[in-house]
Motif scaffolding. Sequence first.
Motif, PDB file in Angstrom:
ATOM      1  N   ASP A   1       5.624  -7.191   8.896  1.00  0.00           N
ATOM      2  CA  ASP A   1       6.268  -5.882   8.986  1.00  0.00           C
ATOM      3  C   ASP A   1       6.294  -5.256   7.604  1.00  0.00           C
TER       4      ASP A   1
ATOM      5  N   GLU B   1       8.841   0.471   5.417  1.00  0.00           N
ATOM      6  CA  GLU B   1       8.636   1.844   5.857  1.00  0.00           C
ATOM      7  C   GLU B   1       8.630   2.796   4.666  1.00  0.00           C
ATOM      8  N   ASP B   2       7.666   3.722   4.671  1.00  0.00           N
ATOM      9  CA  ASP B   2       7.572   4.760   3.644  1.00  0.00           C
ATOM     10  C   ASP B   2       7.875   6.092   4.318  1.00  0.00           C
TER      11      ASP B   2
ATOM     12  N   GLY C   1       5.733   3.549   9.267  1.00  0.00           N
ATOM     13  CA  GLY C   1       5.770   2.114   9.031  1.00  0.00           C
ATOM     14  C   GLY C   1       4.626   1.459   9.774  1.00  0.00           C
ATOM     15  N   TYR C   2       4.425   0.181   9.558  1.00  0.00           N
ATOM     16  CA  TYR C   2       3.347  -0.499  10.250  1.00  0.00           C
ATOM     17  C   TYR C   2       3.728  -1.954  10.504  1.00  0.00           C
ATOM     18  N   ARG C   3       3.081  -2.525  11.510  1.00  0.00           N
ATOM     19  CA  ARG C   3       3.276  -3.926  11.890  1.00  0.00           C
ATOM     20  C   ARG C   3       1.943  -4.482  12.359  1.00  0.00           C
TER      21      ARG C   3
END
Length: 216
Positions: free
Chosen positions: A193, A196-197, A201-203
């Motif tokens: 995970d 977040e910017d 966010g990304y996963r």
Amino acid sequence: CSSDLGGFTSVVHPAFVDGVTFMPGGVDPRYGGAIGGVVDLATVQVDGPPRVEAGADLIHAGAYARVPLGEHAGLAIAARRSYLDQVLKRFVGEEESKIAPRFKDWQVKVDSPDFGAFWLGYSDTIDAPTGTGGETVEVTVRTQQVHLRATRRTAVGTLTVVPTLSVDDRTFAYSESLDKRSESRCGLRAQWDGVEDGPVGYRVGVDAWKGDYSVK
């Protein structure tokens, strides 16, 4: 999370449950291998002060205990056992009372911020009528599962690795015949995970398993 053959109770003691989410379809890729729907059960983080509780009703009795193992870490144990067949036996007789499910389950959970382990199991038995001369078939379902968790937090994200091992048995006993079906499975889930910017966010992750199935 119902386990027993009569649907009287669940596998996991309520004190372990943090939340249950039902997704009937269209689930995201993190639920690999599921296309018809998912029930996602999240367990609580075991920490906090010592706690002991116990209870009983006409169907089963159970107990739960929790002890702290330092800051933000703890151990919890729970177990339940049915005796509905013993209650019915006093009213309808021993043979007739076997139609009532006979179940037991247990859970042990250890938690810390960086490591966790969850062991659960159950055993359920019921005598089902065959419709031929009053004969019955005894059906037994058992499972043992171990879920481990390792978490690594960094400034750019969090890595979570979850190895699992499970063994499931289903047995049908009729007269002098025995049908036993067993499935063992080991798996590994790794998930990253990213931090977040803003609204983004990304996963990313991987989910793999290997299983063996046998019929005797």
